[in-house]
Scaffold this motif. Sequence first.
Motif, short mmCIF file in Angstrom:
data_model
loop_
_atom_site.label_atom_id
_atom_site.label_comp_id
_atom_site.label_asym_id
_atom_site.label_seq_id
_atom_site.Cartn_x
_atom_site.Cartn_y
_atom_site.Cartn_z
N ARG A 24 1.12 -1.13 -0.38
CA ARG A 24 0.27 -0.11 0.14
C ARG A 24 0.82 1.08 0.14
O ARG A 24 1.94 0.83 0.46
CB ARG A 24 -0.83 -0.16 0.72
N THR A 25 0.04 2.29 -0.52
CA THR A 25 1.15 3.80 -0.81
C THR A 25 0.20 3.96 0.57
O THR A 25 -0.93 4.11 1.28
CB THR A 25 1.14 4.09 -1.66
N THR A 26 1.35 4.79 1.39
CA THR A 26 1.07 5.40 2.89
C THR A 26 0.67 6.74 2.64
O THR A 26 0.39 7.00 1.59
CB THR A 26 2.75 5.84 3.24
#
Length: 60
Positions: A24-26
């Motif tokens: 996931r992208t933060t």
Amino acid sequence: MSIKRTQSGLARAKAEGKVLGRPRTTAGDRAKIVALHATGLSFAVIAVQFGIGKGPSTPS
């Protein structure tokens, strides 16, 4: 046959606690990406800088 083996392997890995799927992208990275895009950089250039793909993402 191969579908069952794949599903079995995925189930075993998940049971062992492995995280499956794409990372996931933060939220912090998303804010930086939006800010860079607002300065005029293309998503392709930003993707290279972050080492991620430039395809569509799904909201978390």
